[in-house]
Design an enzyme around this catalytic site. Sequence first.
Site, short mmCIF file in Angstrom:
data_model
loop_
_atom_site.label_atom_id
_atom_site.label_comp_id
_atom_site.label_asym_id
_atom_site.label_seq_id
_atom_site.Cartn_x
_atom_site.Cartn_y
_atom_site.Cartn_z
N ARG A 124 -24.36 -53.95 -74.28
CA ARG A 124 -22.27 -53.09 -74.12
C ARG A 124 -22.75 -52.09 -74.08
O ARG A 124 -21.43 -51.14 -74.18
CB ARG A 124 -22.25 -53.94 -75.55
CG ARG A 124 -22.21 -55.40 -75.12
CD ARG A 124 -21.07 -55.68 -76.49
NE ARG A 124 -20.93 -56.75 -76.94
CZ ARG A 124 -22.31 -57.68 -77.37
NH1 ARG A 124 -22.32 -56.99 -78.28
NH2 ARG A 124 -21.42 -58.75 -78.15
N LYS A 146 -17.25 -44.68 -61.42
CA LYS A 146 -16.73 -45.97 -60.43
C LYS A 146 -17.65 -46.87 -60.93
O LYS A 146 -18.87 -46.31 -59.53
CB LYS A 146 -16.20 -45.77 -59.86
CG LYS A 146 -14.26 -46.21 -59.92
CD LYS A 146 -13.60 -46.04 -58.12
CE LYS A 146 -12.35 -45.86 -58.43
NZ LYS A 146 -11.19 -46.00 -57.00
N GLU A 188 -16.99 -37.52 -45.87
CA GLU A 188 -15.99 -37.51 -47.10
C GLU A 188 -15.62 -36.55 -47.71
O GLU A 188 -15.12 -35.68 -48.79
CB GLU A 188 -16.60 -38.23 -48.48
CG GLU A 188 -16.63 -40.02 -47.90
CD GLU A 188 -15.90 -40.92 -48.20
OE1 GLU A 188 -14.56 -40.09 -48.39
OE2 GLU A 188 -16.14 -41.87 -48.32
N ARG A 244 -6.05 -40.17 -58.54
CA ARG A 244 -6.68 -40.90 -58.07
C ARG A 244 -6.99 -41.43 -56.52
O ARG A 244 -8.06 -41.53 -55.63
CB ARG A 244 -7.51 -41.02 -58.86
CG ARG A 244 -9.46 -41.24 -58.68
CD ARG A 244 -10.35 -41.72 -59.71
NE ARG A 244 -11.61 -42.21 -59.83
CZ ARG A 244 -12.37 -42.60 -60.47
NH1 ARG A 244 -12.72 -42.39 -61.74
NH2 ARG A 244 -13.64 -42.50 -60.04
N ASN A 248 -7.91 -42.13 -51.30
CA ASN A 248 -8.63 -43.48 -50.18
C ASN A 248 -7.85 -42.38 -48.78
O ASN A 248 -7.79 -43.45 -48.20
CB ASN A 248 -7.90 -44.38 -51.12
CG ASN A 248 -8.81 -45.06 -51.84
OD1 ASN A 248 -9.65 -44.68 -52.56
ND2 ASN A 248 -7.69 -45.25 -53.34
N HIS A 251 -8.69 -44.59 -46.18
CA HIS A 251 -9.48 -45.96 -46.56
C HIS A 251 -8.93 -47.03 -46.28
O HIS A 251 -9.83 -48.06 -46.07
CB HIS A 251 -9.93 -45.46 -48.33
CG HIS A 251 -10.87 -44.16 -48.27
ND1 HIS A 251 -11.08 -43.25 -48.01
CD2 HIS A 251 -12.81 -44.75 -48.34
CE1 HIS A 251 -12.47 -42.70 -47.84
NE2 HIS A 251 -12.74 -43.78 -48.92
N HIS A 255 -11.81 -49.01 -44.61
CA HIS A 255 -11.78 -50.37 -45.00
C HIS A 255 -11.35 -51.45 -43.94
O HIS A 255 -12.47 -52.48 -43.77
CB HIS A 255 -11.04 -51.51 -45.94
CG HIS A 255 -11.69 -49.78 -47.10
ND1 HIS A 255 -11.29 -49.45 -48.45
CD2 HIS A 255 -13.18 -49.63 -47.52
CE1 HIS A 255 -11.70 -49.56 -49.11
NE2 HIS A 255 -12.96 -49.23 -48.56
P1 NAD Z 1 -26.89 -46.24 -49.42
O1 NAD Z 1 -27.21 -46.45 -50.58
O2 NAD Z 1 -26.42 -47.59 -48.90
O3 NAD Z 1 -27.97 -45.62 -48.62
C1 NAD Z 1 -27.82 -45.58 -47.12
C2 NAD Z 1 -29.23 -45.59 -47.01
O4 NAD Z 1 -29.92 -44.70 -46.87
C3 NAD Z 1 -30.26 -46.34 -48.03
O5 NAD Z 1 -30.92 -47.50 -46.44
C4 NAD Z 1 -30.74 -46.19 -48.84
O6 NAD Z 1 -31.72 -46.62 -48.97
C5 NAD Z 1 -30.93 -44.54 -47.86
N1 NAD Z 1 -31.16 -43.62 -48.32
C6 NAD Z 1 -30.82 -43.03 -49.80
N2 NAD Z 1 -31.72 -41.76 -50.21
C7 NAD Z 1 -31.72 -41.21 -49.13
C8 NAD Z 1 -33.08 -40.24 -48.44
N3 NAD Z 1 -32.99 -38.97 -49.48
N4 NAD Z 1 -33.59 -40.06 -48.04
C9 NAD Z 1 -33.64 -41.03 -46.58
N5 NAD Z 1 -32.86 -42.11 -46.88
C10 NAD Z 1 -32.14 -42.24 -48.00
O7 NAD Z 1 -25.01 -46.07 -48.67
P2 NAD Z 1 -24.28 -44.77 -49.15
O8 NAD Z 1 -23.86 -44.06 -48.55
O9 NAD Z 1 -25.31 -43.16 -50.57
O10 NAD Z 1 -23.31 -45.65 -50.87
C11 NAD Z 1 -22.86 -46.62 -50.01
C12 NAD Z 1 -22.08 -47.17 -51.25
O11 NAD Z 1 -21.03 -45.99 -52.47
C13 NAD Z 1 -20.91 -48.55 -50.76
O12 NAD Z 1 -21.36 -49.49 -52.29
C14 NAD Z 1 -20.10 -47.82 -51.76
O13 NAD Z 1 -19.31 -48.75 -51.97
C15 NAD Z 1 -20.36 -46.84 -52.81
N6 NAD Z 1 -19.15 -45.60 -52.98
C16 NAD Z 1 -18.92 -46.12 -54.90
C17 NAD Z 1 -18.74 -45.17 -55.00
C18 NAD Z 1 -17.87 -44.68 -56.02
O14 NAD Z 1 -17.22 -44.20 -56.64
N7 NAD Z 1 -18.47 -45.57 -56.66
C19 NAD Z 1 -17.50 -44.06 -54.09
C20 NAD Z 1 -17.73 -43.81 -52.59
C21 NAD Z 1 -18.66 -45.46 -52.19
MG MG Z 2 -15.54 -43.69 -49.27
#
Ligand code: NAD
Ligand code: MG
Length: 364
Positions: A124, A146, A188, A244, A248, A251, A255
């Site tokens: 939890r 999030k 972003e 917030r 988007n 987005h 999307h």
């Molecule tokens: P990701 O986590 O898939 O990373 C992209 C690639 O880079 C992966 O292959 C990863 O292993 C690699 N990688 C990571 N760090 C590295 C480094 N330092 N050196 C070499 N390779 C590295 O993608 P992302 O763009 O970081 O995140 C996308 C995800 O984030 C999506 O699932 C999206 O829904 C989520 N997201 C969440 C929020 C939120 O508010 N929680 C906001 C935006 C996006």
């Molecule tokens: Mg985004």
Amino acid sequence: MQTITVMLDSVPGERSYPIHIGEDILCQPELFLERLPQKRVAIISNTVVAPLYMERLRSALGRHNVVSLPIILPDGEEHKNLQTLNLIYDALLAHRCERGTSIIALGGGVVGDLTGFAAATYLRGVPFFQVPTTLLAQVDSSVGGKTGINHPLGKNMIGAFYQPRAVIVDTVTLDTLPDRELRAGIAEIIKYGLIRDPAFLEWLEKNIAGLVARDAEIMVEAIRRSCVNKAEVVEADERESGGRALLNLGHTFGHAIENGMGYGVWLHGEAVAAGTILAAELSQRMHLINSIDVERIRNLYAQAGLPCVAPNLGTAEYVRLMGLDKKVEGGKIRFVLLERMGKAVVRSDVPSNMLAATLAECTG
Ligand code: NAD
Ligand code: MG
């Protein structure tokens, strides 16, 4: 090192947390120590990031007698699901991790979202730290609480709001990040300038080449100003009942592009760049901004090496895909548009002919 505080309760309470940004701060475990209830942590990473940074973090913590359990997940968005989440629970339970055991996410947004949701739900709720290693995670997903996973019927459909105890952004980790992933993060960063920070937008226009070239000072400043913006938005509207939603921008179209092209073909940031240009074109047709503004936006994304033309999926297909968005309310698509440069607004009164004209004229 720079530190920003995300202030979550009107009285600075225990839910407020710092974002530390600096070079080589992965090796400064003091940043975690004061917030660890137990000298025991689980570090969750993936098969790409763990070989690069896991030992560095574990040995730094080890020097302060913090025992760490590494948990290594498969890499990729396709693994952001219930099955992978279960691997985390299995490891935590098998090693008898307790309520005081903290969980650290070491990786990009996928690892961060999975880890955060595991931390929100294991026993939890256990303490959780973000060590983001992609630019996108450093400026966006690691801040704001999030967390979640994908469902076969939709992205990010299962999740929780759960804030970390600290975010540690070590800019050295970007050295190994591929250029394409870096540029996706820049999309972003530009978003913050467009929706709420005209001074940052102008700064970005001057410094975009340095940012793309990974100039260290420009990088830290871009991350810092992005995190300040994200923190302010989250402080004002933690659970997205209002402002917030402005995050988007681009987005809703983005999307649709990601989904329509098949997930993984366009990176999220690439789809957001092309989607933002569509949102700008639509804003112009709604008489909010003018064509010079639209050109400024297009130019900035082009200089960042991001795609500026959205694919032509057909108007009906765009409308269908946009209707699947989480943000649809009462069947109405809510668009984030630009009222002027540096100020976004949510509108659910976009006439369908204006939307159709934008999609017909501006996709290719
Ligand atoms: P990701 O986590 O898939 O990373 C992209 C690639 O880079 C992966 O292959 C990863 O292993 C690699 N990688 C990571 N760090 C590295 C480094 N330092 N050196 C070499 N390779 C590295 O993608 P992302 O763009 O970081 O995140 C996308 C995800 O984030 C999506 O699932 C999206 O829904 C989520 N997201 C969440 C929020 C939120 O508010 N929680 C906001 C935006 C996006
Ligand atoms: Mg985004």
